[in-house]
Design a protein around this motif. Structure first.
Motif, PDB file in Angstrom:
ATOM      1  N   ASP A  39      22.307 -23.212 -52.954  1.00 15.45           N
ATOM      2  CA  ASP A  39      23.627 -23.098 -52.728  1.00 15.45           C
ATOM      3  C   ASP A  39      24.286 -22.214 -51.513  1.00 15.45           C
ATOM      4  O   ASP A  39      24.680 -22.709 -51.297  1.00 15.45           O
ATOM      5  N   LEU A  40      22.395 -22.126 -51.047  1.00 19.02           N
ATOM      6  CA  LEU A  40      23.393 -21.849 -49.058  1.00 19.02           C
ATOM      7  C   LEU A  40      23.116 -23.117 -48.090  1.00 19.02           C
ATOM      8  O   LEU A  40      23.525 -23.333 -48.106  1.00 19.02           O
ATOM      9  N   GLU A  41      22.339 -24.576 -48.276  1.00 21.08           N
ATOM     10  CA  GLU A  41      22.316 -25.744 -48.166  1.00 21.08           C
ATOM     11  C   GLU A  41      23.641 -26.318 -48.256  1.00 21.08           C
ATOM     12  O   GLU A  41      25.007 -26.681 -47.850  1.00 21.08           O
ATOM     13  N   ILE A  42      24.642 -26.166 -49.807  1.00 18.70           N
ATOM     14  CA  ILE A  42      25.376 -26.525 -49.999  1.00 18.70           C
ATOM     15  C   ILE A  42      26.787 -25.731 -48.900  1.00 18.70           C
ATOM     16  O   ILE A  42      27.408 -26.446 -48.522  1.00 18.70           O
TER      17      ILE A  42
ATOM     18  N   GLU B 200      26.009 -24.189 -45.879  1.00 20.17           N
ATOM     19  CA  GLU B 200      26.051 -25.503 -44.637  1.00 20.17           C
ATOM     20  C   GLU B 200      26.341 -26.631 -44.573  1.00 20.17           C
ATOM     21  O   GLU B 200      27.416 -27.302 -43.775  1.00 20.17           O
ATOM     22  N   HIS B 201      26.479 -27.871 -45.817  1.00 23.22           N
ATOM     23  CA  HIS B 201      27.307 -29.321 -46.037  1.00 23.22           C
ATOM     24  C   HIS B 201      28.451 -28.714 -45.834  1.00 23.22           C
ATOM     25  O   HIS B 201      28.890 -29.229 -45.150  1.00 23.22           O
ATOM     26  N   VAL B 202      29.074 -27.782 -46.297  1.00 25.81           N
ATOM     27  CA  VAL B 202      30.179 -28.153 -46.491  1.00 25.81           C
ATOM     28  C   VAL B 202      31.745 -27.416 -45.002  1.00 25.81           C
ATOM     29  O   VAL B 202      32.527 -27.919 -44.833  1.00 25.81           O
ATOM     30  N   GLU B 203      30.483 -26.906 -44.708  1.00 23.73           N
ATOM     31  CA  GLU B 203      30.871 -26.453 -43.136  1.00 23.73           C
ATOM     32  C   GLU B 203      31.263 -27.202 -42.166  1.00 23.73           C
ATOM     33  O   GLU B 203      31.792 -27.589 -41.391  1.00 23.73           O
ATOM     34  N   LYS B 204      29.991 -28.488 -42.123  1.00 27.89           N
ATOM     35  CA  LYS B 204      29.989 -29.687 -41.588  1.00 27.89           C
ATOM     36  C   LYS B 204      31.354 -30.618 -41.470  1.00 27.89           C
ATOM     37  O   LYS B 204      31.241 -31.300 -40.925  1.00 27.89           O
TER      38      LYS B 204
ATOM     39  N   ALA C   1      22.182 -14.567 -45.324  1.00 24.67           N
ATOM     40  CA  ALA C   1      21.292 -15.890 -45.614  1.00 24.67           C
ATOM     41  C   ALA C   1      22.635 -16.480 -44.705  1.00 24.67           C
ATOM     42  O   ALA C   1      22.040 -17.535 -43.689  1.00 24.67           O
ATOM     43  N   ALA C   2      23.408 -17.241 -45.682  1.00 20.24           N
ATOM     44  CA  ALA C   2      24.294 -18.182 -45.171  1.00 20.24           C
ATOM     45  C   ALA C   2      24.605 -17.570 -43.817  1.00 20.24           C
ATOM     46  O   ALA C   2      24.860 -18.971 -43.149  1.00 20.24           O
ATOM     47  N   ALA C   3      25.305 -17.234 -43.538  1.00 19.25           N
ATOM     48  CA  ALA C   3      25.313 -16.422 -41.856  1.00 19.25           C
ATOM     49  C   ALA C   3      24.939 -17.090 -40.810  1.00 19.25           C
ATOM     50  O   ALA C   3      25.233 -17.653 -39.819  1.00 19.25           O
ATOM     51  N   GLU C   4      23.318 -16.801 -40.776  1.00 15.82           N
ATOM     52  CA  GLU C   4      22.471 -17.049 -39.916  1.00 15.82           C
ATOM     53  C   GLU C   4      21.977 -19.030 -39.952  1.00 15.82           C
ATOM     54  O   GLU C   4      21.242 -19.394 -39.352  1.00 15.82           O
ATOM     55  N   ARG C   5      22.997 -19.553 -41.064  1.00 17.11           N
ATOM     56  CA  ARG C   5      22.620 -21.385 -41.206  1.00 17.11           C
ATOM     57  C   ARG C   5      24.015 -21.504 -40.998  1.00 17.11           C
ATOM     58  O   ARG C   5      24.234 -23.147 -40.885  1.00 17.11           O
TER      59      ARG C   5
END
Length: 385
Positions: free
Chosen positions: A27-30, A32-36, A64-68
């Motif tokens: 959930d966190l990785e995705i 990061e993925h969609v921000e890119k 957690a997502a904010a730091e990524r």
């Protein structure tokens, strides 16, 4: 005109046979993925039962997502307010407002799962009225003001948040809206944004424009304003290069999800399990996109025709497909659907159309220019080039 933005809505949905640890990490990785890929928002839900929707604290996921990430806005989609003291929620949201430096959006709702309410002894019939009681004081709390307020289930005595907001006058607020007019009434009365979590469900789609009208009528009555840029519609989608590939990608995961959804959804949204091919049922009913980028464009244009202007399409994260196919689905959406609505390629397409229509004439002129150059050389040197 309201410019359409694109986001991700993470309930989440994780099959009870899979590792919850891996699911939460993904959930966190995705995000990061969609921000890119250029997505503007990501929303995390709150649930405490049923086994599938494994995020108990959207605030933890946002932290957690904010730091990524560095750009994407992060929302609670939504905090079930009847389960919490509003001062404690406001404190957490304002802490996130500072930690994200203004990227947090506060979404609130009555709570979706009746099993959540039952476990803690909250009367399911009281959820909407409890949300209304919170709505009365959430803006002053998030604005850092002192609040004294008492209801049947909480008391605030000269209560104030520990922090004042980073975002002035306060972080953006949105309220969940599904089928009943309660979400629209609340949004209009207090000037909140709306998060339409059932936009493509048959009953939800039928009342989309009506609930927005209700919100506008309430806004006029109470002296607030409804901004279509803060109207968000959630859509389940899986995208592949072809419709056949998309259906193949989701064949197993979708069947499992349908079994779950038919148990947890409100009565009017059920009826898929055991009724035939779930992909065909969802697509034919207009409840989901399982197809190509062109199919996604058609769905969004259908919503625009029904609703009118709205600000954000939230791509529902459902995990119907395997991990790589899921990431590819978001990539295809970003490559072909997002630029369609932004008009990103309008000038490029016009340039290509001009090339198609003028190339024969221009090639003739280019040939004449080359012939003239050869002749000038021959005239000067007496030799053929």
């Amino acid at each position: 005109m309201t410019a359409l933005q694109h986001g991700l809505f993470i309930a989440p949905y994780h099959d009870v046979t899979e590792s919850p640890t891996i699911g939460l990490r993904r959930d966190l990785e995705i995000v990061e993925h969609v921000e890119k890929l250029g997505f503007a928002e990501a929303w995390f839900g709150e649930h405490h039962s049923t086994g599938w929707e494994t995020i108990d604290s959207p605030e933890l996921m946002i932290a957690a997502a904010a730091e990524r990430t560095s750009r994407i806005r992060l929302g609670t989609g939504v905090v079930s307010m009847p389960y919490h003291n509003p001062l404690m929620v406001a404190n957490r949201i304002l802490q996130l407002d500072h930690m994200t430096m203004g990227r947090v959006i506060f979404g609130m709702g009555p709570g979706l799962l009746p099993t959540d309410a039952e476990m803690i002894g909250v009367d399911i019939k009281s959820l909407r009225s409890k949300l209304e009681e919170v709505a009365q004081i959430i803006v002053p709390l998030l604005s850092g003001e002192e609040v004294t307020h008492e209801t049947s289930w909480y008391k605030l005595d000269k209560a104030r948040t520990h922090l004042r907001p980073y975002t002035l006058p306060h972080p953006e607020i949105a309220v969940a809206s599904a089928i009943t007019p309660s979400g629209g009434m609340l949004a209009g009365k207090y000037g909140f944004g709306m998060l339409c979590v059932a936009a493509t469900e048959t009953a939800g789609f039928d009342v989309l424009d009506e609930n927005w009208k209700i919100a506008q009528q309430m806004a006029e009555e109470y002296g607030t304003r409804m901004d279509p840029a803060k109207l968000r519609l959630v859509v389940p989608m899986h995208i592949a290069a072809t419709r056949e590939q998309a259906r193949k990608d989701v064949e197993q995961g979708l069947a499992r999800w349908v079994e779950y959804f038919d148990r947890v959804a409100p009565k009017g949204m059920r009826g898929m399990s055991g009724a035939g091919d779930p992909a065909e049922l969802l697509v034919n009913a207009g409840r989901a996109v399982i197809g190509t980028p062109e199919d996604a464009i058609t769905m969004i244009e259908r919503l625009q025709a029904k609703q009118g202007a709205f600000g954000v399409i939230l791509f529902q994260s459902h995990n119907w497909a395997e991990w790589e196919e899921t990431k590819k689905s978001y990539e295809l959406y970003a490559r072909f659907v997002m630029p369609h609505f932004a008009g990103t390629n309008r000038n490029r397409q016009a340039s290509y159309a001009a090339l198609e229509s003028n190339i024969d004439r221009l090639e003739s002129e280019r040939t004449k220019g080359a012939e003239a150059a050869f002749k000038a050389w021959e005239d000067k040197t007496g030799r053929k080039a």
